[in-house]
Scaffold this active site. Structure first.
Site, PDB file in Angstrom:
ATOM      1  CG  ASP A  25      -1.732  -1.246   1.244  1.00  0.00           C
ATOM      2  OD1 ASP A  25      -2.213  -1.721   0.297  1.00  0.00           O
ATOM      3  OD2 ASP A  25      -2.087  -1.670   2.423  1.00  0.00           O
ATOM      4  CE  LYS A  28       2.893  -2.185  -4.570  1.00  0.00           C
ATOM      5  NZ  LYS A  28       2.500  -1.916  -3.058  1.00  0.00           N
ATOM      6  N   GLY A  52      -4.601  -4.263  -4.556  1.00  0.00           N
ATOM      7  CA  GLY A  52      -5.531  -3.250  -4.746  1.00  0.00           C
ATOM      8  C   GLY A  52      -4.769  -1.742  -5.058  1.00  0.00           C
ATOM      9  CG  HIS A  53      -1.780  -1.662  -7.728  1.00  0.00           C
ATOM     10  ND1 HIS A  53      -0.822  -2.510  -8.469  1.00  0.00           N
ATOM     11  CD2 HIS A  53      -1.387  -2.108  -6.382  1.00  0.00           C
ATOM     12  CE1 HIS A  53      -0.043  -3.285  -7.600  1.00  0.00           C
ATOM     13  NE2 HIS A  53      -0.280  -2.971  -6.363  1.00  0.00           N
ATOM     14  CD  GLN A 235       0.692  -8.575  -2.462  1.00  0.00           C
ATOM     15  OE1 GLN A 235       1.275  -9.294  -3.375  1.00  0.00           O
ATOM     16  NE2 GLN A 235      -0.478  -8.446  -3.128  1.00  0.00           N
TER      17      GLN A 235
HETATM   18  P1  IMP Z   1      -2.684 -12.522   1.596  1.00  0.00           P
HETATM   19  O1  IMP Z   1      -1.728 -12.086   0.565  1.00  0.00           O
HETATM   20  O2  IMP Z   1      -4.170 -12.356   1.485  1.00  0.00           O
HETATM   21  O3  IMP Z   1      -2.415 -13.923   2.057  1.00  0.00           O
HETATM   22  O4  IMP Z   1      -2.351 -11.968   3.210  1.00  0.00           O
HETATM   23  C1  IMP Z   1      -1.088 -11.908   3.747  1.00  0.00           C
HETATM   24  C2  IMP Z   1      -0.800 -10.554   4.430  1.00  0.00           C
HETATM   25  O5  IMP Z   1      -0.288  -9.748   3.408  1.00  0.00           O
HETATM   26  C3  IMP Z   1      -2.017  -9.815   5.202  1.00  0.00           C
HETATM   27  O6  IMP Z   1      -1.272  -9.375   6.224  1.00  0.00           O
HETATM   28  C4  IMP Z   1      -2.417  -9.123   4.118  1.00  0.00           C
HETATM   29  O7  IMP Z   1      -3.083  -7.770   4.753  1.00  0.00           O
HETATM   30  C5  IMP Z   1      -1.131  -8.374   3.620  1.00  0.00           C
HETATM   31  N1  IMP Z   1      -1.617  -8.101   1.939  1.00  0.00           N
HETATM   32  C6  IMP Z   1      -1.829  -8.881   0.980  1.00  0.00           C
HETATM   33  N2  IMP Z   1      -1.783  -8.109  -0.001  1.00  0.00           N
HETATM   34  C7  IMP Z   1      -1.693  -6.834   0.228  1.00  0.00           C
HETATM   35  C8  IMP Z   1      -1.663  -5.648  -0.360  1.00  0.00           C
HETATM   36  O8  IMP Z   1      -1.836  -5.442  -1.576  1.00  0.00           O
HETATM   37  N3  IMP Z   1      -1.540  -4.332   0.454  1.00  0.00           N
HETATM   38  C9  IMP Z   1      -1.220  -4.662   1.883  1.00  0.00           C
HETATM   39  N4  IMP Z   1      -1.176  -5.846   2.653  1.00  0.00           N
HETATM   40  C10 IMP Z   1      -1.483  -6.733   1.872  1.00  0.00           C
END
Ligand code: IMP
Length: 434
Positions: A25, A28, A52-53, A235
């Site tokens: 977040d 990007k 989520g961009h 991420q």
């Molecule tokens: P997962 O990717 O859904 O398995 O989540 C694993 C961890 O990564 C959690 O703490 C999520 O909140 C975090 N996470 C996954 N995708 C994002 C993103 O795009 N932005 C911020 N945190 C993310």
């Protein structure tokens, strides 16, 4: 016969990887959108619709989850690479949603044949595994990302190439649903209906078939032509499966190396790495965040900022952590930094930056690998005077308050990277190039 004929040696020198230098977040989406003006091809290489961009263009908000942000500009080729995990139904929904907003999607979007699929049993398993973890839950996005990558590594996953072959897909899906229903039963969860899932995903396969391609060859040809490629990371560094705050991470390599394996672009064809960071720090989900601070969180939430683009969850917030971002610069080989959300700090009297950690009498100038230690660390701060002036209208370096410039210079010095971009708002025009 299919061949790679026509591919020339590479001459292009402008392929860039963009990575998140914190916990995701970082903004990007906006930076990618700005950089895309000079790129020919934009590639997603890892993650899935957990990302989520957000991009604002002329007041219109676009949130992209699987489709590369380059889709918002004309004449850009967008590629969803082999390293991405794709929920086909979610991708169809995203394409339809973008088309409704007037975005043209056709021969400008390609989906790798070898990208793995996220299917409903992955989502169910994600939710069930989180539920049994109680207080130790990761706080996933519940999009099935971990279980889908788990199947990939266990060599039992289904891929896009399977999805578009109806007989093969039907047979493999039936087998996978049978196996996974047994696991779901053990969790006390409802089993899935093969018929229902098959109908929905088969239809999504038909819809997506025209986009499916051998994207490694496609990218090779693009590089041979001299096209410039932008690899859009999702991420952030500390959510990386290897380099992040394990186990509070996502299941892909979010660092620069993952961009190569997830796209098939050779490492020596990458010309530069840009890291994106916020002027402060945020994190969603569980796991350590050494500089977490309730006052900063309340201030940012009160401004209507820092709510997740995918799940809507309020993000945890804190001061900028230079120890963490310096580590991110090291692991990714970050050449240039883009600092976003500078305007989020505009009202503060004083701004703090973490320059080290203390734990049980020891001081650290690096991130300890043990998350229990990192979680218990006390940050050591340097203080900077706040600029107490709105920065959102600044368009040039000289238009920024002197104290804001000093803060940005300190960030560059502490992280050892070159400051290339400062962003003072979500709009394309709110971007200062240095
Ligand atoms: P997962 O990717 O859904 O398995 O989540 C694993 C961890 O990564 C959690 O703490 C999520 O909140 C975090 N996470 C996954 N995708 C994002 C993103 O795009 N932005 C911020 N945190 C993310």
């Amino acid at each position: 016969m299919k061949s790679h004929a026509g591919c020339q040696p590479f001459y292009n020198m402008a392929n860039t990887i963009l990575v998140g230098a914190q916990w995701g977040d970082e903004g990007k989406g906006k930076i990618i959108d700005v950089l895309t003006e000079d790129a020919d091809v934009v590639v997603r290489s890892q993650g899935g619709n957990n990302a989520g961009h957000t991009v604002f263009i002329k007041g219109q908000k676009y949130v992209l989850h699987l489709v590369p942000s380059g889709i918002l500009r004309k004449n850009k080729v967008c590629v969803i690479g082999n390293g991405v995990v794709v929920d086909p139904v979610s991708l169809v929904g995203e394409i339809e949603g973008l088309r409704k907003l007037g975005v043209e999607i056709g021969e400008n979007l390609f989906l790798s044949e070898t990208a793995h699929l996220v299917l409903p049993y992955h989502r169910e398993l994600d939710a069930q595994r989180e539920a049994v973890k109680g207080d130790n839950k990761i706080g996933t996005t519940k999009r099935g990302i971990g279980p889908a990558y788990g199947d990939k590594v266990a060599r039992t996953g289904l891929r896009v190439i399977d999805l578009i072959q109806p007989e093969r897909f039907k047979e493999r899906l039936q087998q996978k649903i049978k196996e996974n229903n047994e696991i779901l039963k053990a969790f006390g969860a409802k089993p899935l209906s093969f018929k229902k899932v098959h109908e929905e995903y088969r239809a999504a396969g038909d819809y997506l078939k025209p986009f499916v391609a051998n994207t490694v060859t496609l990218l090779y040809k693009a590089m041979s032509r001299g096209d410039s490629i932008l690899l859009e990371g999702a991420q952030g560094t500390f959510l990386d499966i290897d380099h992040g705050t394990y186990p509070y991470v996502t299941s892909s390599n979010t660092t620069a190396g993952g961009a190569c394996t997830g796209s098939g672009i050779p490492p020596h064809r990458v010309d530069s790495v840009m890291g994106v960071m916020k002027a402060y720090t945020t994190r969603v989900g569980g796991g350590p965040l050494p500089t977490e601070n309730a006052v900063i969180a309340d201030m940012l939430h009160g401004m209507g900022r820092e709510f997740g683009a995918t799940t809507g969850r309020a993000r945890r917030c804190g001061w900028f952590d230079s120890v963490a971002t310096r580590h991110a610069c090291m692991v990714n080989g970050i050449d240039d930094l883009a600092v976003t959300n500078l305007d989020g700090l505009d009202t503060l009297e004083q701004v703090r930056v973490c320059i080290g950690y203390r734990h049980e009498g020891a001081t650290y100038d690096y991130i300890p690998n043990d998350v229990a230690i990192l979680a218990a660390c006390e940050p050591v701060y340097a203080e900077f005077p706040g600029w107490k002036t709105p920065t959102d209208k600044a368009r040039k370096w000289k238009e920024l308050p002197v104290k804001a410039r000093s803060y940005l210079k300190a960030i560059a010095e502490l992280t050892g990277a070159n400051l290339a971009i400062a962003s003072v708002g979500p709009g394309r025009e709110q971007t200062i190039f240095l």
